[in-house]
Design a protein around this motif. Structure first.
Motif, PDB file in Angstrom:
ATOM      1  N   CYS A   1      33.864  66.932  34.901  1.00 37.52           N
ATOM      2  CA  CYS A   1      35.291  67.179  34.652  1.00 37.52           C
ATOM      3  C   CYS A   1      36.161  66.521  35.714  1.00 37.52           C
ATOM      4  O   CYS A   1      37.231  65.986  35.407  1.00 37.52           O
ATOM      5  N   THR A   2      35.715  66.545  36.964  1.00 44.37           N
ATOM      6  CA  THR A   2      36.480  65.920  38.038  1.00 44.37           C
ATOM      7  C   THR A   2      36.558  64.410  37.842  1.00 44.37           C
ATOM      8  O   THR A   2      37.627  63.811  38.008  1.00 44.37           O
TER       9      THR A   2
ATOM     10  N   LEU B   1      36.240  62.749  34.972  1.00 45.85           N
ATOM     11  CA  LEU B   1      37.088  62.465  33.811  1.00 45.85           C
ATOM     12  C   LEU B   1      38.567  62.633  34.141  1.00 45.85           C
ATOM     13  O   LEU B   1      39.403  61.832  33.712  1.00 45.85           O
ATOM     14  N   ALA B   2      38.909  63.656  34.911  1.00 49.07           N
ATOM     15  CA  ALA B   2      40.305  63.867  35.291  1.00 49.07           C
ATOM     16  C   ALA B   2      40.791  62.723  36.175  1.00 49.07           C
ATOM     17  O   ALA B   2      41.912  62.224  36.001  1.00 49.07           O
ATOM     18  N   ALA B   3      39.962  62.284  37.122  1.00 52.69           N
ATOM     19  CA  ALA B   3      40.351  61.173  37.996  1.00 52.69           C
ATOM     20  C   ALA B   3      40.543  59.893  37.181  1.00 52.69           C
ATOM     21  O   ALA B   3      41.497  59.141  37.418  1.00 52.69           O
ATOM     22  N   TYR B   4      39.691  59.663  36.219  1.00 53.24           N
ATOM     23  CA  TYR B   4      39.817  58.469  35.370  1.00 53.24           C
ATOM     24  C   TYR B   4      41.100  58.529  34.544  1.00 53.24           C
ATOM     25  O   TYR B   4      41.844  57.553  34.471  1.00 53.24           O
ATOM     26  N   ASN B   5      41.358  59.670  33.911  1.00 51.98           N
ATOM     27  CA  ASN B   5      42.563  59.794  33.089  1.00 51.98           C
ATOM     28  C   ASN B   5      43.838  59.701  33.912  1.00 51.98           C
ATOM     29  O   ASN B   5      44.841  59.139  33.463  1.00 51.98           O
ATOM     30  N   LEU B   6      43.829  60.263  35.112  1.00 54.62           N
ATOM     31  CA  LEU B   6      45.020  60.221  35.955  1.00 54.62           C
ATOM     32  C   LEU B   6      45.244  58.849  36.579  1.00 54.62           C
ATOM     33  O   LEU B   6      46.362  58.521  36.961  1.00 54.62           O
TER      34      LEU B   6
END
Length: 100
Positions: free
Chosen positions: A52-53, A55-60
Motif C-alpha cells: 500500500c505504501t 502504491l500510494a507513493a507511485y500514485n502521488l
C-alpha cells in the motif's frame, strides 16, 4: 437415612465425573499451530503495508489533471460588493464602541 442419601449422591457424582471427564491431551501442537498462524498473518500484514505504501507513493508521484476554470454564469448572482454592516460581521463589537 441421611447417610444413604449422601452415599447415593457421592456414587452418582463419581459416575458423572468418570463419564464426562475427557482424557488429558498435550496442547503443544496447538501452541505450534497458533505460533505458525501468528507469524503467517504478521508477514501478510507487513507485505500489505509495504504494498500500500509503494502504491500510494507511485500514485502521488504522478501529476494530476487541472481542469479549466468554469465560465462565468450570469444567473449565479455572485455578490462582489461588501455587506452594509461591513466585513467584520453583524454582531462584531468594534474597538472603541463599548456600551457603558
Amino acid at each position: 437415612m441421611a447417610s444413604m442419601a449422601r452415599s447415593a449422591l457421592r456414587s452418582a457424582a463419581a459416575k458423572a465425573k468418570s463419564v464426562t471427564s475427557a482424557p488429558k491431551r498435550s496442547f503443544s501442537s496447538k501452541h505450534h499451530d497458533d505460533a505458525y498462524e501468528t507469524a503467517k498473518w504478521e508477514k501478510i500484514t507487513y507485505a500489505g503495508i509495504v504494498t500500500c505504501t509503494l502504491l500510494a507513493a507511485y500514485n502521488l508521484s504522478k501529476g494530476h489533471h487541472h481542469f479549466p476554470d468554469p465560465p462565468a454564469y450570469p444567473y449565479l448572482h455572485i455578490r462582489n460588493k461588501e455587506f452594509p454592516w461591513g466585513p467584520n460581521g453583524l454582531f462584531e463589537v468594534k474597538h472603541g464602541e463599548h456600551d457603558h
